[in-house]
Design a protein around this motif. Sequence first.
Motif, PDB file in Angstrom:
ATOM      1  N   THR A 144      14.186  -6.010  64.724  1.00 55.49           N
ATOM      2  CA  THR A 144      13.806  -5.721  63.671  1.00 55.49           C
ATOM      3  C   THR A 144      14.636  -6.480  62.410  1.00 55.49           C
ATOM      4  OG1 THR A 144      12.716  -4.296  64.650  1.00 55.49           O
ATOM      5  CG2 THR A 144      11.911  -4.453  62.397  1.00 55.49           C
ATOM      6  N   VAL A 145      13.996  -6.713  61.979  1.00 55.77           N
ATOM      7  CA  VAL A 145      14.717  -7.634  59.897  1.00 55.77           C
ATOM      8  C   VAL A 145      14.455  -6.420  58.975  1.00 55.77           C
ATOM      9  CG1 VAL A 145      14.749  -8.765  58.405  1.00 55.77           C
ATOM     10  CG2 VAL A 145      14.258 -10.019  60.708  1.00 55.77           C
ATOM     11  N   VAL A 146      14.944  -5.844  58.700  1.00 51.73           N
ATOM     12  CA  VAL A 146      15.600  -4.515  57.760  1.00 51.73           C
ATOM     13  C   VAL A 146      14.509  -5.059  56.589  1.00 51.73           C
ATOM     14  CG1 VAL A 146      16.541  -2.900  56.403  1.00 51.73           C
ATOM     15  CG2 VAL A 146      16.842  -3.572  58.921  1.00 51.73           C
ATOM     16  N   THR A 147      13.127  -4.881  56.241  1.00 49.51           N
ATOM     17  CA  THR A 147      12.679  -4.362  54.744  1.00 49.51           C
ATOM     18  C   THR A 147      12.922  -3.255  54.010  1.00 49.51           C
ATOM     19  OG1 THR A 147      10.447  -3.963  55.379  1.00 49.51           O
ATOM     20  CG2 THR A 147      11.086  -6.410  56.084  1.00 49.51           C
ATOM     21  N   ILE A 148      12.860  -3.844  52.672  1.00 47.43           N
ATOM     22  CA  ILE A 148      12.691  -1.944  51.670  1.00 47.43           C
ATOM     23  C   ILE A 148      11.609  -1.309  52.612  1.00 47.43           C
ATOM     24  CG2 ILE A 148      12.018  -1.000  49.584  1.00 47.43           C
ATOM     25  CD1 ILE A 148      12.947  -3.557  48.373  1.00 47.43           C
ATOM     26  N   GLU A 149      10.535  -2.279  52.730  1.00 49.36           N
ATOM     27  CA  GLU A 149       9.776  -0.936  53.540  1.00 49.36           C
ATOM     28  C   GLU A 149      10.067   0.157  54.761  1.00 49.36           C
ATOM     29  OE1 GLU A 149       8.963  -3.519  52.422  1.00 49.36           O
ATOM     30  OE2 GLU A 149       7.791  -3.626  50.534  1.00 49.36           O
ATOM     31  N   ASN A 150      10.500  -0.815  55.783  1.00 52.27           N
ATOM     32  CA  ASN A 150      10.659  -0.248  57.293  1.00 52.27           C
ATOM     33  C   ASN A 150      11.843   0.885  57.409  1.00 52.27           C
ATOM     34  OD1 ASN A 150      12.969  -2.305  57.395  1.00 52.27           O
ATOM     35  ND2 ASN A 150      11.855  -3.928  58.103  1.00 52.27           N
ATOM     36  N   PHE A 151      12.784   0.662  56.356  1.00 52.46           N
ATOM     37  CA  PHE A 151      14.046   1.305  55.584  1.00 52.46           C
ATOM     38  C   PHE A 151      13.706   2.895  55.529  1.00 52.46           C
ATOM     39  CE2 PHE A 151      17.337   2.586  53.196  1.00 52.46           C
ATOM     40  CZ  PHE A 151      18.039   3.417  53.728  1.00 52.46           C
TER      41      PHE A 151
END
Length: 240
Positions: A144-151
């Motif tokens: 999964t590509v890490v974004t600020i939201e999902n982190f």
Amino acid sequence: MTDYIEEQRNELEAIESIYPDSFTVLSEEPTSFTITVTSDAGENGETVEATLKFTYVAKYPDEPPMWEIYSQENLEEGDMEEILTLLKQQAEENLGMVMIFTLVTAVQEKLNEIVDAMKNRQEEEKLRKEKEAEEAEKVAFQGTVVTIENFLAWKAKFDLEMAEFRRKKQKEEEQAGKLKLTGKQLFETDHNLDTSDIQFLEDGGNNVEVDESLFQDIEDLDLDEDDPDFDHLETDSDED
């Protein structure tokens, strides 16, 4: 003048000899019969089948016979509609000639086409599933590509889990009595510890009991007079 009855009788005899195992007469007035048509087997042995019912009209073959699909196996609704449309087309093209063999042959070819289409659909479905499996494998490999939201969402969940883990661990340690006490805490919880050693010293250690049976009179011992230590033992005994 056309002898319709004679033409019909001659065709019926020919049809019976061509399809001896699948031809069945249902009635003679009017003449009605069935012919079962089965496709060639597909790659995996699959087949489709249609039993056609024909009924002669008085002026057949100048007028087309009546027909219907009497029974079928493995045919879909769309397939049956196509077969009925095909029969109508072939009958119109062959008016004035006996046509049952032509109609049955056309249906036979159509059934083979249906089996081929089934094979193609199966191959397409197989390729589709293989492609989906490949895509799923790529996604799993890439992650999964890490974004600020999902982190941030992951971090909040992780912090909650760790807090709960620490709370449970502390509770387990307290219940099991695994928390270590200092020396001061030990004396505070057991006052006997600070008096036991003092009491021993006041008694001067005289409370220790000795078993005198463990010792014997030196004169009762059987000693070797040649032993160089014998004189020493005797001197000690005399002094006592």
